[in-house]
Motif scaffolding. Sequence first.
Motif, PDB file in Angstrom:
ATOM      1  N   PHE A   1     -82.247 -18.767  14.334  1.00  0.00           N
ATOM      2  CA  PHE A   1     -81.478 -19.806  13.663  1.00  0.00           C
ATOM      3  C   PHE A   1     -80.003 -19.428  13.743  1.00  0.00           C
ATOM      4  O   PHE A   1     -79.570 -18.440  13.157  1.00  0.00           O
ATOM      5  N   TYR A   2     -79.233 -20.214  14.493  1.00  0.00           N
ATOM      6  CA  TYR A   2     -77.818 -19.919  14.733  1.00  0.00           C
ATOM      7  C   TYR A   2     -76.931 -20.754  13.818  1.00  0.00           C
ATOM      8  O   TYR A   2     -77.171 -21.941  13.623  1.00  0.00           O
ATOM      9  N   THR A   3     -75.896 -20.117  13.272  1.00  0.00           N
ATOM     10  CA  THR A   3     -74.870 -20.812  12.502  1.00  0.00           C
ATOM     11  C   THR A   3     -73.518 -20.287  12.965  1.00  0.00           C
ATOM     12  O   THR A   3     -73.433 -19.341  13.754  1.00  0.00           O
ATOM     13  N   PHE A   4     -72.471 -20.874  12.412  1.00  0.00           N
ATOM     14  CA  PHE A   4     -71.116 -20.403  12.673  1.00  0.00           C
ATOM     15  C   PHE A   4     -70.961 -18.949  12.227  1.00  0.00           C
ATOM     16  O   PHE A   4     -70.199 -18.182  12.803  1.00  0.00           O
ATOM     17  N   PHE A   5     -71.706 -18.556  11.185  1.00  0.00           N
ATOM     18  CA  PHE A   5     -71.566 -17.214  10.600  1.00  0.00           C
ATOM     19  C   PHE A   5     -72.333 -16.146  11.368  1.00  0.00           C
ATOM     20  O   PHE A   5     -72.011 -14.986  11.307  1.00  0.00           O
ATOM     21  N   GLY A   6     -73.400 -16.556  12.053  1.00  0.00           N
ATOM     22  CA  GLY A   6     -74.233 -15.594  12.763  1.00  0.00           C
ATOM     23  C   GLY A   6     -75.624 -16.154  12.977  1.00  0.00           C
ATOM     24  O   GLY A   6     -75.836 -17.361  12.908  1.00  0.00           O
ATOM     25  N   GLU A   7     -76.554 -15.258  13.218  1.00  0.00           N
ATOM     26  CA  GLU A   7     -77.923 -15.651  13.549  1.00  0.00           C
ATOM     27  C   GLU A   7     -78.899 -14.992  12.579  1.00  0.00           C
ATOM     28  O   GLU A   7     -78.685 -13.880  12.128  1.00  0.00           O
ATOM     29  N   ILE A   8     -79.967 -15.725  12.285  1.00  0.00           N
ATOM     30  CA  ILE A   8     -81.091 -15.159  11.548  1.00  0.00           C
ATOM     31  C   ILE A   8     -82.255 -15.121  12.530  1.00  0.00           C
ATOM     32  O   ILE A   8     -82.597 -16.148  13.127  1.00  0.00           O
ATOM     33  N   ASP A   9     -82.842 -13.945  12.715  1.00  0.00           N
ATOM     34  CA  ASP A   9     -83.900 -13.793  13.712  1.00  0.00           C
ATOM     35  C   ASP A   9     -85.107 -14.670  13.399  1.00  0.00           C
ATOM     36  O   ASP A   9     -85.587 -15.403  14.261  1.00  0.00           O
ATOM     37  N   LEU A  10     -85.603 -14.576  12.168  1.00  0.00           N
ATOM     38  CA  LEU A  10     -86.776 -15.351  11.763  1.00  0.00           C
ATOM     39  C   LEU A  10     -86.579 -15.879  10.352  1.00  0.00           C
ATOM     40  O   LEU A  10     -86.029 -15.184   9.500  1.00  0.00           O
ATOM     41  N   ILE A  11     -87.031 -17.111  10.153  1.00  0.00           N
ATOM     42  CA  ILE A  11     -87.112 -17.666   8.808  1.00  0.00           C
ATOM     43  C   ILE A  11     -88.567 -18.048   8.625  1.00  0.00           C
ATOM     44  O   ILE A  11     -89.149 -18.748   9.453  1.00  0.00           O
ATOM     45  N   ALA A  12     -89.150 -17.535   7.554  1.00  0.00           N
ATOM     46  CA  ALA A  12     -90.579 -17.734   7.329  1.00  0.00           C
ATOM     47  C   ALA A  12     -90.814 -18.155   5.885  1.00  0.00           C
ATOM     48  O   ALA A  12     -89.904 -18.097   5.048  1.00  0.00           O
ATOM     49  N   ARG A  13     -92.036 -18.566   5.616  1.00  0.00           N
ATOM     50  CA  ARG A  13     -92.432 -18.855   4.249  1.00  0.00           C
ATOM     51  C   ARG A  13     -93.609 -17.962   3.891  1.00  0.00           C
ATOM     52  O   ARG A  13     -94.591 -17.905   4.626  1.00  0.00           O
ATOM     53  N   ASP A  14     -93.474 -17.256   2.790  1.00  0.00           N
ATOM     54  CA  ASP A  14     -94.540 -16.415   2.240  1.00  0.00           C
ATOM     55  C   ASP A  14     -94.928 -17.062   0.914  1.00  0.00           C
ATOM     56  O   ASP A  14     -94.203 -16.944  -0.067  1.00  0.00           O
ATOM     57  N   LYS A  15     -96.015 -17.807   0.926  1.00  0.00           N
ATOM     58  CA  LYS A  15     -96.421 -18.635  -0.211  1.00  0.00           C
ATOM     59  C   LYS A  15     -95.285 -19.623  -0.489  1.00  0.00           C
ATOM     60  O   LYS A  15     -95.004 -20.460   0.333  1.00  0.00           O
ATOM     61  N   GLU A  16     -94.600 -19.506  -1.627  1.00  0.00           N
ATOM     62  CA  GLU A  16     -93.516 -20.447  -1.951  1.00  0.00           C
ATOM     63  C   GLU A  16     -92.126 -19.868  -1.670  1.00  0.00           C
ATOM     64  O   GLU A  16     -91.120 -20.544  -1.904  1.00  0.00           O
TER      65      GLU A  16
END
Length: 114
Positions: free
Chosen positions: A29-44
């Motif tokens: 996930f790319y933004t102006f600020f940088g990147e997040i390798d993974l975004i996940a959901r663990d339950k809620e």
Amino acid sequence: MNRQKGFEYEEKAAVYLKEKGYKILEQNFYTFFGEIDLIARDKETIVFVEVKYRKSIKNGYPQEAVTYKKRQRIIKSAQYYLYQQNAFEKPCRFDVIAVAGEEFLHIENAFELS
């Protein structure tokens, strides 16, 4: 680490998280600020994951590469994601998956919003 190797270990980390019951929401996930390798959901809980790989620990542990400056970029990118998804009310946390050789270390709540 070259980018191809990074993608390879991010993909392995995604599989690892899926096996633990997480749902992967975004990869790279790319933004102006940088990147997040993974975004996940663990339950809620929305989990922002930084994946760090080192072939060996002779030059230090992979998680040591998640510096203060790197954490700040991840936090800003996470805030943008939450804004974009209108999800500020959802619980979230920041995890690090450190990979040394083929050994995975999943550090939950590795750091917090600051």
